[in-house]
Design a protein around this motif. Structure first.
Motif, short mmCIF file in Angstrom:
data_model
loop_
_atom_site.label_atom_id
_atom_site.label_comp_id
_atom_site.label_asym_id
_atom_site.label_seq_id
_atom_site.Cartn_x
_atom_site.Cartn_y
_atom_site.Cartn_z
N PRO A 1 19.87 69.02 28.12
CA PRO A 1 19.91 68.16 29.31
C PRO A 1 21.30 68.02 29.90
CG PRO A 1 18.56 67.15 27.59
CD PRO A 1 19.22 68.34 26.97
N TYR B 1 15.57 73.33 36.37
CA TYR B 1 14.93 73.96 35.22
C TYR B 1 13.64 74.66 35.63
CZ TYR B 1 12.66 74.33 30.63
OH TYR B 1 12.02 74.79 29.51
N ASP B 2 12.79 73.95 36.35
CA ASP B 2 11.49 74.52 36.75
C ASP B 2 11.68 75.75 37.64
OD1 ASP B 2 10.19 72.56 35.33
OD2 ASP B 2 9.82 71.28 37.09
N ASP C 1 15.59 68.54 36.34
CA ASP C 1 14.31 69.15 35.98
C ASP C 1 13.81 70.11 37.06
OD1 ASP C 1 13.91 66.96 37.70
OD2 ASP C 1 11.86 66.65 36.99
#
Length: 373
Positions: A354, A294-295, A291
């Motif tokens: 994911p 991703y961010d 994550d």
């Protein structure tokens, strides 16, 4: 810094590539050195970096290998410091490889940089690979001879040279000039003043290397376990004879291993994507979570490929440093192979998967890609 080579590539390939040497005056205009002599000397003091000092004093050639502790013993003339695979260890220098991506990535090897004082060089020699030599700071005279049979000799156990030759190119190179030399053409360069040279070398695997590499692949995967059989063993006049049809059958057993397209492709991807020199791998601490990857990409951060990392594609399969990257997201895999610097947009909708994010995080945590500062 971005470098641009002023080369008409289709014309160059037709006229010169693997055919004739050529000097490309001002091949890179307004050339600025990406590294200083002091930085290069510092790299040669590192254990992981492949380097050597070559000197020619009082008629004797000397070669010493790094890492070096000091340079205080060196004179002001007749020596060169050569450092291999600088693109693995110095990101600004790695940018010098990019103008040559007009040629296939899989053929590219590494960037060797040399610093030479007046009279410095490695003597007349020939190479078995293509090389583009970019002149940096200073001036250096280069002589290149015709491709012919020349006697080779070793004035030092670590130095292979050729006998004197007639020059077909004899020029002084200045900053930004490029000398291209195909395999087998004898050449020598010596510095007229303190100078830096950048050699973009190309890989040319030999049949011996490939057979050896494929044999390792077969052993690791325990392939080729089927044994020779001959339920209708033919009669022969002499028991010592191996009959022609038996020779053919044994050869076909060996060729059968190489002749399986998918197996050969997988081996080739792993084999050809491995670097010949150590990489400056620095896994992030603490490791990234998917994550966080991703961010960061969504916020506009960019991922840069580690210098010297070989990322190659065969068909739809992508390999990096001897490993296949498994993912069904073909456009995202193509982006990994095609681009040195990656933005989030290049991955498309793969970032919403994911499993892809987990794979991408694993690559970043391996140190193969990193976020640019």
């Amino acid at each position: 810094m971005e470098y641009h080579a002023d080369i008409n590539w289709p014309d160059f390939i037709q006229r010169y590539w693997q055919k004739r040497p050529v000097v490309l005056k001002r091949g890179i205009k307004d050339f600025v050195d990406p590294i200083s002599p002091d930085e290069l000397a510092g790299l040669a003091m590192e254990n992981e970096v492949d380097s050597r000092l070559v000197s020619h004093l009082d008629g004797k050639w000397q070669v010493s290998h790094g890492p070096f502790q000091s340079y205080d013993h060196l004179s002001e003339s007749n020596w060169s410091l050569l450092v291999q695979a600088v693109n693995h260890w110095h990101q600004p220098a790695a940018a010098l490889m990019r103008p040559f991506r007009a040629l296939p990535d899989w053929r590219t090897d590494d960037l060797m940089i040399s610093f030479s004082v007046p009279g410095g060089g490695v003597g007349p020699h020939l190479d078995q690979y293509d090389v583009f030599i970019i002149q940096g700071t200073g001036r250096r005279r280069w002589r290149v001879g015709e491709k012919t049979t020349l006697k080779q000799h070793c004035p030092h156990p670590d130095l292979l040279q050729v006998d004197p030759f007639e020059a077909i190119i004899d020029e002084e190179l200045e900053p930004g000039d490029i000398l291209y030399i195909p395999p087998g053409f004898p050449h020598e360069g010596y510095s007229l003043e303190n100078s830096l040279n950048y050699s973009v070398g190309f890989r040319a695997p030999s049949g011996r290397e490939m057979i050896s590499g494929f044999a390792d692949y077969v052993l690791q995967r325990e392939l080729g376990s089927q044994r020779y059989s001959d339920p209708d063993v033919p009669q022969r006049e002499h028991p010592a004879d191996i009959l022609p049809q038996e020779v053919d059958k044994l050869r076909e057993m060996m060729l059968g291993l190489i002749s399986q397209p998918e197996q050969f492709k997988e081996w080739l991807g792993e084999f050809i994507s491995q670097s010949r020199h150590e990489l400056d791998v620095a896994p992030p601490e603490p490791p990234y979570q998917p994550d966080e990857i991703y961010d960061a990409l969504k916020q506009g951060d960019k991922l840069a490929r580690l210098g010297g990392l070989r990322v190659l594609r065969i068909g739809e399969d992508v390999y990096a440093n001897g490993e296949k990257i498994n993912s069904p997201h073909r456009p995202a895999l193509e982006a990994l192979a095609s681009h040195i610097v990656l933005s989030g947009e290049m991955f498309g909708d793969a970032l919403e998967d994911p499993s892809f994010l987990a794979m991408l995080a694993a690559l970043v945590n391996s140190g193969y890609w990193f976020f640019e500062d």
